[in-house]
Scaffold this motif. Structure first.
Motif, PDB file in Angstrom:
ATOM      1  N   MET A  30       0.827  -1.208   0.000  1.00  0.00           N
ATOM      2  CA  MET A  30       0.000   0.000   0.000  1.00  0.00           C
ATOM      3  C   MET A  30       0.860   1.255   0.000  1.00  0.00           C
ATOM      4  SD  MET A  30      -3.371  -0.839   2.338  1.00  0.00           S
ATOM      5  CE  MET A  30      -2.470  -1.195   3.848  1.00  0.00           C
ATOM      6  N   TYR A  31       1.958   1.220   0.734  1.00  0.00           N
ATOM      7  CA  TYR A  31       2.831   2.390   0.799  1.00  0.00           C
ATOM      8  C   TYR A  31       3.477   2.667  -0.554  1.00  0.00           C
ATOM      9  CZ  TYR A  31       6.637   5.463   2.221  1.00  0.00           C
ATOM     10  OH  TYR A  31       7.516   6.523   2.330  1.00  0.00           O
ATOM     11  N   LEU A  32       3.986   1.631  -1.213  1.00  0.00           N
ATOM     12  CA  LEU A  32       4.633   1.817  -2.509  1.00  0.00           C
ATOM     13  C   LEU A  32       3.632   2.283  -3.567  1.00  0.00           C
ATOM     14  CD1 LEU A  32       7.052  -1.267  -2.631  1.00  0.00           C
ATOM     15  CD2 LEU A  32       7.611   1.134  -2.146  1.00  0.00           C
ATOM     16  N   ILE A  33       2.423   1.731  -3.531  1.00  0.00           N
ATOM     17  CA  ILE A  33       1.396   2.159  -4.490  1.00  0.00           C
ATOM     18  C   ILE A  33       1.050   3.625  -4.273  1.00  0.00           C
ATOM     19  CG2 ILE A  33      -1.028   1.859  -5.153  1.00  0.00           C
ATOM     20  CD1 ILE A  33      -0.693  -1.130  -4.563  1.00  0.00           C
ATOM     21  N   ALA A  34       0.907   4.033  -3.000  1.00  0.00           N
ATOM     22  CA  ALA A  34       0.555   5.417  -2.698  1.00  0.00           C
ATOM     23  C   ALA A  34       1.651   6.385  -3.133  1.00  0.00           C
ATOM     24  CB  ALA A  34       0.279   5.571  -1.197  1.00  0.00           C
ATOM     25  N   VAL A  35       2.896   6.073  -2.799  1.00  0.00           N
ATOM     26  CA  VAL A  35       4.005   6.960  -3.139  1.00  0.00           C
ATOM     27  C   VAL A  35       4.198   7.018  -4.652  1.00  0.00           C
ATOM     28  CG1 VAL A  35       6.499   7.301  -2.947  1.00  0.00           C
ATOM     29  CG2 VAL A  35       5.178   6.663  -0.933  1.00  0.00           C
ATOM     30  N   PHE A  36       4.205   5.856  -5.307  1.00  0.00           N
ATOM     31  CA  PHE A  36       4.429   5.821  -6.748  1.00  0.00           C
ATOM     32  C   PHE A  36       3.282   6.492  -7.506  1.00  0.00           C
ATOM     33  CE2 PHE A  36       4.277   3.545 -10.892  1.00  0.00           C
ATOM     34  CZ  PHE A  36       5.517   3.945 -11.376  1.00  0.00           C
ATOM     35  N   GLY A  37       2.038   6.239  -7.082  1.00  0.00           N
ATOM     36  CA  GLY A  37       0.886   6.830  -7.757  1.00  0.00           C
ATOM     37  C   GLY A  37       0.850   8.335  -7.629  1.00  0.00           C
ATOM     38  N   ASN A  38       1.086   8.847  -6.427  1.00  0.00           N
ATOM     39  CA  ASN A  38       1.070  10.294  -6.229  1.00  0.00           C
ATOM     40  C   ASN A  38       2.264  10.966  -6.901  1.00  0.00           C
ATOM     41  OD1 ASN A  38      -1.241  11.181  -4.326  1.00  0.00           O
ATOM     42  ND2 ASN A  38      -0.438   9.371  -3.307  1.00  0.00           N
ATOM     43  N   LEU A  39       3.390  10.268  -6.934  1.00  0.00           N
ATOM     44  CA  LEU A  39       4.556  10.814  -7.627  1.00  0.00           C
ATOM     45  C   LEU A  39       4.303  10.929  -9.121  1.00  0.00           C
ATOM     46  CD1 LEU A  39       7.444  11.808  -7.194  1.00  0.00           C
ATOM     47  CD2 LEU A  39       8.240   9.473  -7.564  1.00  0.00           C
ATOM     48  N   LEU A  40       3.585   9.984  -9.690  1.00  0.00           N
ATOM     49  CA  LEU A  40       3.233  10.051 -11.106  1.00  0.00           C
ATOM     50  C   LEU A  40       2.310  11.239 -11.392  1.00  0.00           C
ATOM     51  CD1 LEU A  40       2.635   6.361 -12.281  1.00  0.00           C
ATOM     52  CD2 LEU A  40       4.440   7.939 -13.006  1.00  0.00           C
ATOM     53  N   ILE A  41       1.386  11.495 -10.482  1.00  0.00           N
ATOM     54  CA  ILE A  41       0.498  12.653 -10.648  1.00  0.00           C
ATOM     55  C   ILE A  41       1.315  13.946 -10.660  1.00  0.00           C
ATOM     56  CG2 ILE A  41      -1.349  13.999  -9.578  1.00  0.00           C
ATOM     57  CD1 ILE A  41      -2.394  11.493 -10.807  1.00  0.00           C
ATOM     58  N   ILE A  42       2.265  14.066  -9.750  1.00  0.00           N
ATOM     59  CA  ILE A  42       3.110  15.267  -9.685  1.00  0.00           C
ATOM     60  C   ILE A  42       3.924  15.414 -10.967  1.00  0.00           C
ATOM     61  CG2 ILE A  42       5.024  16.366  -8.457  1.00  0.00           C
ATOM     62  CD1 ILE A  42       4.020  15.033  -5.908  1.00  0.00           C
ATOM     63  N   LEU A  43       4.509  14.313 -11.448  1.00  0.00           N
ATOM     64  CA  LEU A  43       5.301  14.355 -12.682  1.00  0.00           C
ATOM     65  C   LEU A  43       4.429  14.701 -13.885  1.00  0.00           C
ATOM     66  CD1 LEU A  43       7.628  11.243 -12.187  1.00  0.00           C
ATOM     67  CD2 LEU A  43       8.237  13.655 -11.980  1.00  0.00           C
ATOM     68  N   ALA A  44       3.219  14.152 -13.922  1.00  0.00           N
ATOM     69  CA  ALA A  44       2.318  14.431 -15.041  1.00  0.00           C
ATOM     70  C   ALA A  44       1.939  15.905 -15.078  1.00  0.00           C
ATOM     71  CB  ALA A  44       1.062  13.562 -14.929  1.00  0.00           C
ATOM     72  N   VAL A  45       1.607  16.469 -13.919  1.00  0.00           N
ATOM     73  CA  VAL A  45       1.224  17.885 -13.863  1.00  0.00           C
ATOM     74  C   VAL A  45       2.403  18.783 -14.200  1.00  0.00           C
ATOM     75  CG1 VAL A  45       0.395  19.732 -12.349  1.00  0.00           C
ATOM     76  CG2 VAL A  45      -0.640  17.465 -12.222  1.00  0.00           C
ATOM     77  N   GLY A  46       3.577  18.422 -13.712  1.00  0.00           N
ATOM     78  CA  GLY A  46       4.737  19.265 -13.943  1.00  0.00           C
ATOM     79  C   GLY A  46       5.267  19.209 -15.364  1.00  0.00           C
ATOM     80  N   ASP A  77       3.460  18.389 -18.280  1.00  0.00           N
ATOM     81  CA  ASP A  77       2.498  18.692 -19.338  1.00  0.00           C
ATOM     82  C   ASP A  77       2.022  20.126 -19.196  1.00  0.00           C
ATOM     83  OD1 ASP A  77       0.440  18.802 -21.204  1.00  0.00           O
ATOM     84  OD2 ASP A  77      -0.194  16.743 -20.816  1.00  0.00           O
ATOM     85  N   SER A  78       2.297  20.940 -20.191  1.00  0.00           N
ATOM     86  CA  SER A  78       1.904  22.350 -20.146  1.00  0.00           C
ATOM     87  C   SER A  78       0.391  22.527 -20.143  1.00  0.00           C
ATOM     88  CB  SER A  78       2.506  23.108 -21.331  1.00  0.00           C
ATOM     89  OG  SER A  78       2.061  22.545 -22.565  1.00  0.00           O
TER      90      SER A  78
END
Length: 322
Positions: free
Chosen positions: A34-50, A52-53
């Protein structure tokens, strides 16, 4: 062991969920996943927002901040619990306990404030669409996030400093998997009236107040959506806030359910188990809630992981010959 706020010799013991040796590998594997899924999933959201213009808008700016808060929120409790299971040592130092409590209160409050700010963003987008870019300008967005951080820092600092004045008995077993404020107050030998007063006042002001703001925002949103004539327009307007409404419901329902159930049953084990819902499960599910039905997020995530986006469909037909 001496009592008082002497941090040189004070230690606490986090009892966790179960002391059965056979269950420890199962609990460890479950929480690591659960911890790895949470960290990896939220990190992907941050990378996607940062990256993509097209996502450099107020809504996704707040979403990136919420994802960062989710990573920090779950990281205040789960790594220490996993370390205790792996080393078979339940000890946490007095300073470590106060530090964990400080960051837990801070990021729990930040979750509440960010969800409220996101509700206000959806309120402006749906109820005042023509003035959205003027109202939700970058300066206001940054100011809202900054004020949220300042309020949470002040609250967590106050709660933690007041904890330093308490004296603790020699029996310092915490029936939880982290240093939860209410559990720690129950272990104190000195008078905790002022601590409880501040804790409940902060809960009403910093959790109840934002929740009232969220309810007001959505009452206006629902009123505006019902006034839209076309069914397609109603669906489009509702779809822009459906993910946020799901996250708000998940966070508030689980956290409120924890404290209502703990007050009703007075069972520390059931309270610790229920706390997993909003401390671990909610940060893990937030990335899925925001990405599964969001085409912009899915497009950005596909580009990050190397999946080519299909912008159109080419239909090849065989040439007809006489």
């Amino acid at each position: 062991m001496e009592t008082g706020n002497d941090t040189q010799i004070s230690e606490f013991f986090l009892l966790g969920f179960s002391e059965e040796p056979a269950l420890q590998p199962l609990i460890f594997g479950l929480f690591v996943s659960m911890y790895l899924i949470a960290v990896f999933g939220n990190l992907l959201i941050i990378l996607a927002v940062g990256s993509d213009s097209h996502l450099h808008t107020p809504m996704y700016f707040f979403l990136a901040n919420l994802s960062f808060s989710d990573i920090c929120f779950i990281s205040t409790t789960v790594p220490k619990m996993l370390w205790n299971i792996q080393t078979q040592c339940k000890v946490i130092t007095y300073a470590g306990c106060i530090t964990q409590m400080y960051f837990f209160i801070h990021f729990a409050g930040l979750e509440v404030f960010l969800l409220t700010v996101m509700a206000y963003d959806r309120f402006v987008a749906i109820c005042h669409p023509l003035h959205y870019t003027v109202i939700m300008n970058p300066r206001l967005c940054g100011l809202l996030v900054l004020v949220s951080w300042i309020m949470c820092v002040l609250n967590s600092l106050l709660q933690s400093l007041m904890m330093l004045w308490l004296s603790f008995c020699t029996h310092l077993h915490v029936p939880h998997f982290f240093c939860e404020l209410n559990e720690m107050l129950q272990l104190a030998c000195s008078d905790t009236f002022l601590n409880n007063l501040v804790m409940y006042f902060a809960a009403v002001l910093l959790a109840g107040g934002p929740f009232a703001g969220i309810l007001y925002s959505y009452s206006k949103i629902v009123s505006t959506i019902t006034g839209i004539s076309s069914a397609q327009g109603k669906y489009k307007a509702f779809s822009t806030c459906a993910s946020h409404l799901s996250v708000v419901s998940l966070f508030y329902c689980t956290s409120l359910g924890v404290y209502l159930s703990s007050a009703a049953t007075q069972s520390s084990l059931s309270s610790a188990t229920a706390s997993v819902m909003y401390t671990v499960v909610t940060p893990m599910l937030n990335p899925f809630i925001y990405s599964l039905r969001n085409k912009d997020i899915k497009r950005a995530l596909k580009r990050i992981i190397g999946v080519p986006a299909m912008h159109g469909t080419i239909i090849l037909r065989p040439e007809m010959r006489p």
